[in-house]
Structures are given as C-alpha cells and as structure tokens.
Scaffold this motif. Structure first.
Motif, PDB file in Angstrom:
ATOM      1  N   VAL A 199      59.202  39.142  21.842  1.00 61.62           N
ATOM      2  CA  VAL A 199      60.557  38.356  20.867  1.00 61.62           C
ATOM      3  C   VAL A 199      60.418  38.618  19.418  1.00 61.62           C
ATOM      4  O   VAL A 199      59.130  38.440  19.484  1.00 61.62           O
ATOM      5  N   SER A 258      69.041  39.677  23.877  1.00 56.36           N
ATOM      6  CA  SER A 258      68.262  38.627  25.134  1.00 56.36           C
ATOM      7  C   SER A 258      66.841  38.202  24.323  1.00 56.36           C
ATOM      8  O   SER A 258      66.216  37.266  24.723  1.00 56.36           O
ATOM      9  N   ARG A 259      66.376  39.141  23.298  1.00 59.00           N
ATOM     10  CA  ARG A 259      64.676  38.532  22.754  1.00 59.00           C
ATOM     11  C   ARG A 259      64.652  37.913  21.691  1.00 59.00           C
ATOM     12  O   ARG A 259      63.765  37.676  20.686  1.00 59.00           O
ATOM     13  N   TYR A 260      65.819  37.878  21.003  1.00 63.05           N
ATOM     14  CA  TYR A 260      66.200  37.424  19.564  1.00 63.05           C
ATOM     15  C   TYR A 260      66.199  35.921  19.510  1.00 63.05           C
ATOM     16  O   TYR A 260      66.954  35.522  19.664  1.00 63.05           O
ATOM     17  N   VAL A 261      65.642  34.893  18.805  1.00 66.15           N
ATOM     18  CA  VAL A 261      66.749  33.698  18.525  1.00 66.15           C
ATOM     19  C   VAL A 261      66.314  33.512  16.992  1.00 66.15           C
ATOM     20  O   VAL A 261      65.396  33.249  16.018  1.00 66.15           O
ATOM     21  N   ALA A 277      69.277  28.626  19.130  1.00 65.90           N
ATOM     22  CA  ALA A 277      69.318  29.718  20.370  1.00 65.90           C
ATOM     23  C   ALA A 277      70.722  30.036  20.575  1.00 65.90           C
ATOM     24  O   ALA A 277      71.376  30.068  20.115  1.00 65.90           O
ATOM     25  N   SER A 304      70.554  34.157  24.037  1.00 71.56           N
ATOM     26  CA  SER A 304      69.217  34.090  23.906  1.00 71.56           C
ATOM     27  C   SER A 304      67.979  33.975  25.365  1.00 71.56           C
ATOM     28  O   SER A 304      68.713  33.168  25.900  1.00 71.56           O
ATOM     29  N   SER A 348      62.803  33.491  25.649  1.00 74.41           N
ATOM     30  CA  SER A 348      62.636  33.779  24.422  1.00 74.41           C
ATOM     31  C   SER A 348      62.773  33.102  23.525  1.00 74.41           C
ATOM     32  O   SER A 348      61.771  31.914  22.904  1.00 74.41           O
ATOM     33  N   VAL A 349      63.255  31.822  23.715  1.00 73.97           N
ATOM     34  CA  VAL A 349      63.809  30.678  23.158  1.00 73.97           C
ATOM     35  C   VAL A 349      62.221  29.653  22.824  1.00 73.97           C
ATOM     36  O   VAL A 349      62.025  29.317  22.400  1.00 73.97           O
TER      37      VAL A 349
END
Lengths: 371, 371
Positions: free
Chosen positions: B96, B121-124, B154, B158, B162-163
C-alpha cells in the motif's frame, strides 16, 4: 496638587475618573489600592453603581461643591473623549486632565480647537496599552496595567508639571511609561494594533459559512490568528474612524500585496509566479522576526522545549514544580492538545543557556522531552 | 501484509518511509517505538543519515533485493510527491502506498493519470494535521501526531484494505482519523490553514519597515496574529501553488471585504461608513465564535480566570500545584507579561462549573485572582 517624593512624582489625589467601563474602573481600583481618593462619574447610573460597588471609588454626587481634583481621567469611548476633556478643563480649573483613548491626534485637535493656552497646558493625552476582550466594570481589575506600556503623548502646549502628573498615573498603576508624540503614537498603533485587528476580522469573517468538518481540523494557527476577531465592534468602529487616514495608507500596501498574490494564484504556472509567492512569504518572515520578545528581550531570545504530558489534574503542576526545583525561570508556557485525546504537549520557554540543563534534568525525572 | 487484531487493523511492517524531513522522520520514530521495522530513504544522504542516527529506521541500502514493504509512506515536498508515489507503486507491487502532502487533489490527479486500476487500488492520499515551525529530521519527534487529526482521503479506486492500512498508520501513531474526499480536504485546508498563513504573512510583511519604538508597544494581539508568518517559504510556495484555485476564490472574498473597508476609511464620515465598519467587525465576531475549542469542545467552552504571579522561579509551579491539589483539571494556561517588568498574569482555563470553586480556593490560599 502636590509633588510627593523627590525621586519621582506620585499622585496625591483626589482623582476623578469619568467613564467607569473596563479601563476607568480598573484605574479606580488600582488607585484605591494605593490609598488615593477616587471619585467616579459615568453617564450610566447603573454602570457607575457597579464600579462603586466593587470598590473603584465614591460617587461624584457625594463629592460636594468645592470638589477640586488633582487629576481628571477621561476614560470614555473615543467619540466623546474630546468633549469630555473640554468639559473637565472648564469645570476643574486647577486640575490636570488626561484621556486614555486609543487614538491621540484627533482628540488633541478637538481639544486644541476649543481651548486657550492656559487650559491646553493642563491637558495630556495618554494611551495605556492594556485591555481585554471583555468590557464593562465587572471585567475590571486593579492589575490591568501592571507591566504594560502606557504611552504619554505630551503636546507642545502641555506644561511639564502636567506631564509629570500624567506619568505619575501610569507609574502608580504599575505601567511602563513610553513617550511619543501624538502622531508617532497614532502611526504606531495603526500598524501594531489596528492593522492586526482588521486582518484578524477579515479572516474570521470568512469562517461564517465554513462547514463544521473543516473547522474541526482547526489548529493553533487558525486560533491564534483569529483570537482578536472577538473584539467589540462598537469600540473598534470609533478607533478605526479616528485613525482612518493612517490605517488606510497601510491597507493600500496590504491590498497591493494581496493583488500580487492573487495574480500568482490565478496563474500559478506563469513566469515568476513561484518567485513572487516566495518573496511574499519571505517578507513575512522578515517582518515577524522584528517583533520584540516579552520582557523587551530580542526576538526569539528564549529556547523552547516540548514535554509530553498526560492531560490529567496535577500533571502540569508536577512538571512545573520540578522545573521550579531547578531554579530555572520559566519564561513562557503553552499547552497544546487537540480534539478527543487526553494527551498533550507543554511547550516550555527558558533562557537559551538553560535549555540543555533543563532537558537533562527533566529526562532524568522520567519526562518525555520531545525536542 | 496482515491484519493484526480483530478490533482494528494495525501495521505489521516493514514500512518504507521515503523522505526523512520533519514528518517522515517523526513517522519513523513513532513506528520504531511500536517495534515496527522501518526502512528510510531520502534523496539527501546526509538527511537520511541523521534520521537513521536518531533511531527513525534503517537504511534502504541494507534492505536487500527482496525487500517487500507492507506500506510505503511518501513524505516528500508536494512538488515531487506524485512522482514518488508512482515510483513506489511500480517498485513495490504488493505494498500500500500513502502520501502525506498538505494538498490532496493535485497529487491524486497526477497518480490517476499514470496508473492502472490495480496500482490505484493500492494508493491512499492522507494528510496529518501536525507540524512545527521548524523543519528537518532533527526537529522530529515520535509524538508529533499524538492527538492530532489525520485526514484520510480515500479515492473511489482505493481498495478497502488499502484504506484500513492507511488508517492503521494514523492510529498507530496516536492520531485521530478524519475521513474526507480529496476535494473536501483541499477546500477545508484552503480556509483553515492556507488562508490564515497568507493573511499572517501579509500582515507581518508590513512590519519590515515599522520603527522599533512602534514594535516595542506590541502586545499578544500582534504576536498571535503573526506567529505562523515565521513558516518556511519554500514549502508554502508548493502548498499554495497546488491549492491555488481554491485559495484564490476565498481571497476574492477577502479582497472584496478589504475594498469595502478601505472605502469606509477613505471617507469615514460618509453615509453608512460606520455601519459598514461595524458590519465587518461583527462578521468577524460570528466567524471567530464558530471555531471549536480544544478537545473538540464547543467554542468558548472553558471559563478563564486570571491570577497575578511574580515572575520568579517556582511561582507558576506553586500555583499549578495548588490547582492540582483541588482535583480540578487545567484545560489551558497562558502566561502574559511584558517588557521590563517581572510581574505577570496567568490565564487559567477550566470547565465553567469549576470556576467559582477554583477562584474561592485560590483566593483562600492568598493568590490574587483578578477576574
């Protein structure tokens, strides 16, 4: 009207205080504590009664027909100060008359226009740099002026003995006398008092429609910048009106900088935009660094260390007791803690030479000193 | 990457921190204290070495070719954050990736433009509402985030897991999670952080040429309003640039109010001038009153009393010890004293219901409680 003490003039009394709001009542309380006879007068009988009840002086109605004060202090809103000074000069022909309005040039002009030289020689404009966000006699306190600057603005016509009496008022109330011309004073307060007030209000005004979730993120930065925006609009309208010419000149400069900033933000990728922004922020750095520290020390004279504290009764006290045990003087203290949690930080200011010693000591006592 | 504890996600590590300035190093210190393996990387070898030396983590060079962090924290200046996030998503395909830049929308837009859905989807994006006027790893502290809000932004893309990892970072460092969209976040900080910064700098900038005798009259008002004007121009240029569009909209409102005020000051006796001034000050009152108190309490939730103290070692400690003895919790404390004199005032904040009790108690112990 006598001069007590060869080392310096002190007040003998009686002193008539006209206007028993926060400042007038505080003056009465402070002088009464020195044993000086104080007589109070206010256009509002109930306001005057409150001031009497809390011990600021006795009623003007009881003073008798031969009442001859040594000093009359006009402590009224700026709007009516000139008129009340003129009345006092006429009614008490042996008295020195001072006012304490936050603007000095306009009051002097009004008094000058309607006084002969003999009357003018008995008038001295002054301005104690003290106040509170609260107003009225109930908020008064004898120590309001303790250690605060009190500006004495002698006019060319003021007699030296009148100036000494005016200064004695400040000194007897524990204030620190600063001498300036009325013009210097008004120019000074335009920058250091009226400008911050106006910008704080302009900022706080923007928060009227800010969503609560945004305000919940507010930190000490926003709180500090907006604190004085809580001040009384009625009083400030009079102050701003009376110093309008000087303040507006400064605001032209602010507007120019603001327009420059808006220009860079409208086109943040434009040539020179970032340099302009950096310039503006750096100018702020330079100006901020010029503000003297407390105790008249140079800016940034104190070293700060931050100590982690649990937010439970007695923790801060225990910390300060242990600091007190070292003999190191605490110059300032700020507590920082934020929503929902019960742990905070105490920022402790000491003389720079003491910082290392205090850090070692506190660490040895089990405190977490975090920079 | 595992979920520890059914009651809530916690970090397992290892965590890679990219950028070892004040915030990155503070994150490293805080996570190390929880026993989590932290790996550090900074473009400046000397900055990274300092962070390692003070115990914020180990060097990336030692991490080996199979290094697979659970979480990558990009703690770099806003300008380079997007690029570093994209690099991290590519280099660590199981991690993440969060960033902690003070602006969120621009960073997300940059990441979105160059990532596929799996990477996104892995970035926050996140933003801890903590900082200091100082910068660099030496100023870092493990407790920097304790009790402070940490905004989690988010994106639609995301992944829930990950969140959870991003929130675990905030929670493990003692912060309070606040969830917002990137747009809500940027709009919020434009008002509560960027606007005060800009107005404080505009004001402080005016002090560059102010005579020393004027600055010597400065009180807590001016000090409070200009405190944050000491902040780092390089960082702020990046923040202001990245949120330029939102900030400038607010500044249009400020300019409108400023022009209105300038108009009244140019003609203070004109029709409606005083009413306009009063309106502006009153709007400031309203906005200021909306700022929540500390601990998330309603504004003005605390009662204040002012106690006179001699400015000698041990006095404040003795006062606070005695307050501690009552079992009444001290909510805030400010010291006030001014040039040349050694007597000051301590403003003590307590819950309103405790005010009377504390006043009586302190008075009985010989303290002067002055309102």
């Amino acid at each position: 009207m006598t001069v007590v003490n060869n080392g310096g003039t002190h007040l003998s009394g009686p002193v008539l205080v006209i206007g028993t709001g926060l400042l007038g009542t505080s003056i009465g309380l402070g002088l009464r504590r020195r044993g000086i006879d104080v007589v109070l007068s206010d256009i509002s009988p109930s306001t005057q009664a409150v001031a009497q009840d809390i011990g600021a002086g006795r009623a003007i109605a009881e003073a008798g027909p031969d009442f001859a004060p040594e000093l009359v202090v006009v402590a009224a809103p700026p709007d009516v100060t000139g008129t009340l000074v003129l009345d006092a000069l006429a009614t008490y022909p042996a008295a020195v008359v001072v006012d304490i309005a936050s603007v000095k040039d306009a009051v002097l002009a009004e008094v000058r226009k309607q006084s002969d030289d003999a009357a003018l020689s008995r008038y001295v404009g002054t301005h104690p740099m003290a106040g509170r966000e609260k107003s009225g006699p109930v908020a008064a306190r004898a120590e309001l002026f303790t250690s605060m600057p009190w500006v004495i603005c002698a006019a060319a016509e003021s007699a030296p003995q009148s100036v000494r009496i005016a200064e004695a008022l400040a000194i007897d109330l524990g204030a620190v006398v600063a001498r300036m011309s009325p013009e210097e004073h008004d120019q000074s307060v335009a920058v250091i008092s009226h400008l911050p007030q106006v910008l704080s209000s302009l900022l706080a005004s923007r928060l009227q429609d800010t969503p609560a979730h945004a305000l919940s993120l507010a930190g000490n930065g926003l709180r500090d910048v907006t604190r004085i925006a809580a001040s009384d609009p009625r009083l400030w309208v009079q102050i701003l009106s009376a110093n309008a010419g000087r303040l507006v000149e400064i605001l032209y400069g602010v507007r120019e900088d603001l327009n420059r900033l808006i220009g860079t933000l409208e086109n943040p990728l434009g040539e020179g935009a970032r340099l302009d922004m950096a310039q503006l922020m750096s100018e702020g750095n330079i100006g901020q660094a010029r503000i003297p520290g407390k105790h008249g020390t140079p800016p940034e004279a104190f070293a700060k260390l931050t100590v982690l504290v649990d937010d439970v009764p007695g923790q801060i006290a225990r910390l300060l007791t242990e600091i007190g045990d070292t003999g190191i003087n605490l110059e300032d203290l700020r507590l920082e803690h934020s929503p929902e949690r019960q742990v905070g930080m105490a920022e402790v200011s000491v003389l720079p030479g003491k910082r290392h010693e205090l850090t070692d000591f506190l660490t040895s006592r089990g405190w977490k000193v975090v920079q």
